[in-house]
Design a protein around this motif. Structure first.
Motif, PDB file in Angstrom:
ATOM      1  N   ARG A  40      56.789  45.658   8.938  1.00  0.00           N
ATOM      2  CA  ARG A  40      57.227  46.176  10.224  1.00  0.00           C
ATOM      3  C   ARG A  40      56.017  46.699  10.992  1.00  0.00           C
ATOM      4  NH1 ARG A  40      62.544  47.747  10.400  1.00  0.00           N
ATOM      5  NH2 ARG A  40      62.127  47.720  12.656  1.00  0.00           N
ATOM      6  N   VAL A  41      56.112  46.643  12.316  1.00  0.00           N
ATOM      7  CA  VAL A  41      55.066  47.183  13.177  1.00  0.00           C
ATOM      8  C   VAL A  41      55.485  48.574  13.625  1.00  0.00           C
ATOM      9  CG1 VAL A  41      53.757  46.907  15.311  1.00  0.00           C
ATOM     10  CG2 VAL A  41      54.415  44.890  13.975  1.00  0.00           C
ATOM     11  N   VAL A  42      54.678  49.559  13.294  1.00  0.00           N
ATOM     12  CA  VAL A  42      54.989  50.933  13.652  1.00  0.00           C
ATOM     13  C   VAL A  42      53.913  51.496  14.582  1.00  0.00           C
ATOM     14  CG1 VAL A  42      56.238  51.373  11.513  1.00  0.00           C
ATOM     15  CG2 VAL A  42      53.814  51.892  11.641  1.00  0.00           C
ATOM     16  N   MET A  43      54.304  52.480  15.348  1.00  0.00           N
ATOM     17  CA  MET A  43      53.371  53.173  16.248  1.00  0.00           C
ATOM     18  C   MET A  43      53.465  54.662  15.964  1.00  0.00           C
ATOM     19  SD  MET A  43      52.905  53.106  20.411  1.00  0.00           S
ATOM     20  CE  MET A  43      54.636  53.430  20.786  1.00  0.00           C
ATOM     21  N   GLU A  44      52.331  55.257  15.655  1.00  0.00           N
ATOM     22  CA  GLU A  44      52.253  56.695  15.440  1.00  0.00           C
ATOM     23  C   GLU A  44      51.641  57.353  16.681  1.00  0.00           C
ATOM     24  OE1 GLU A  44      50.031  57.693  11.996  1.00  0.00           O
ATOM     25  OE2 GLU A  44      51.441  56.762  10.594  1.00  0.00           O
ATOM     26  N   LEU A 141      57.884  49.913  16.426  1.00  0.00           N
ATOM     27  CA  LEU A 141      57.585  49.303  17.713  1.00  0.00           C
ATOM     28  C   LEU A 141      58.172  47.905  17.822  1.00  0.00           C
ATOM     29  CD1 LEU A 141      56.113  49.691  20.402  1.00  0.00           C
ATOM     30  CD2 LEU A 141      54.036  48.810  19.315  1.00  0.00           C
ATOM     31  N   ASP A 142      58.365  47.228  16.693  1.00  0.00           N
ATOM     32  CA  ASP A 142      58.887  45.862  16.750  1.00  0.00           C
ATOM     33  C   ASP A 142      60.348  45.807  17.198  1.00  0.00           C
ATOM     34  OD1 ASP A 142      60.115  46.796  14.464  1.00  0.00           O
ATOM     35  OD2 ASP A 142      58.882  45.638  13.085  1.00  0.00           O
ATOM     36  N   THR A 143      61.000  46.960  17.314  1.00  0.00           N
ATOM     37  CA  THR A 143      62.354  46.973  17.871  1.00  0.00           C
ATOM     38  C   THR A 143      62.335  46.998  19.391  1.00  0.00           C
ATOM     39  OG1 THR A 143      62.469  49.390  17.793  1.00  0.00           O
ATOM     40  CG2 THR A 143      63.254  48.181  15.860  1.00  0.00           C
TER      41      THR A 143
END
Length: 226
Positions: A40-44, A141-143
């Motif tokens: 999954r692509v995440v953003m912190e 972020l991928d959502t």
């Protein structure tokens, strides 16, 4: 008696035959390889305030996620004709309730709708917390973005009132980033940026008394797969 004895011999023979068969059971070397969970692509996001985060303020992370190359970043305007201009999604830490909230904005009417909780019930939620003078938000972020051509514009805005507050005709931002704002391309991974990379949009320094908890002194963003 004969019938019973005969039946007993048959059962004994079957038992002996079964005992002569080789044991058949699962073996680790024959076990199927476990299917790896898709990454999954995440953003912190980390926001640092001049003073501890306060229940007197709203802390917005406004986004404009778009494939339009001519688009711009989210405006700091919280009232008037340009209210929430270029916003299509936001997360807010609502100081009075001490809860994180989120809202997608597809039409102008959506701005007036109370946002929903940004917690485990949201498919975008990964983590959110407040500690001292820092706000931590991590989302999937991928959502929100799907292609490498997607631009993710951001602005960080603080205020004393919620943007959807019907009792306030004029809502001024306490602190925010200056235009031209900033964006990154969704397909760029891993990515780490901070206010040190964007001195030209350094946040406004509020002069009003008691604004320290809403004065953004530092911010950083990390985007990666996990």
């Amino acid at each position: 008696m004969y019938r019973i004895a005969h039946r007993g011999i048959v059962f004994l023979a079957l038992a002996l035959f079964a005992g002569a068969l080789p044991m058949i059971c699962g073996c680790a070397r024959y076990a199927p390889e476990p299917v790896a969970a898709p990454k999954r692509v995440v953003m912190e996001i980390v926001l640092t305030m001049e003073e501890p985060v306060s229940s007197d303020f709203q802390y917005y992370v406004a986004m404009n996620i778009t494939t339009d190359a001519g688009a711009s970043g989210p405006s700091e305007q919280l009232s008037g004709t340009d209210r929430a201009k270029n916003w299509n999604y936001y997360i807010v830490y609502d100081g009075p309730s001490q809860r994180f909230m989120e809202k997608a904005i597809n039409t102008a009417a959506d701005i007036d709708i109370i946002p929903t909780f940004f917690d485990e019930s949201s498919p975008r939620y990964y983590y959110a917390a407040v500690s001292g003078n820092r706000i931590y938000i991590t989302l999937y972020l991928d959502t929100l973005a799907a292609t490498a051509q997607t631009r993710v514009w951001l602005n960080f805005i603080t205020s004393r009132y919620a943007i959807h507050d019907p009792e306030q005709d004029q809502i001024d931002a306490v602190d925010y980033l200056y235009p031209p704002y900033f964006y990154f391309m969704y397909g760029t991974l891993p990515l780490q940026i901070s206010d040190a990379n964007y001195a030209q949009i350094s946040s406004y320094n509020p002069t009003e008394q008691g604004a320290g908890p809403a004065n953004i002194t530092d911010w950083s963003i990390s985007v990666y797969e996990r």
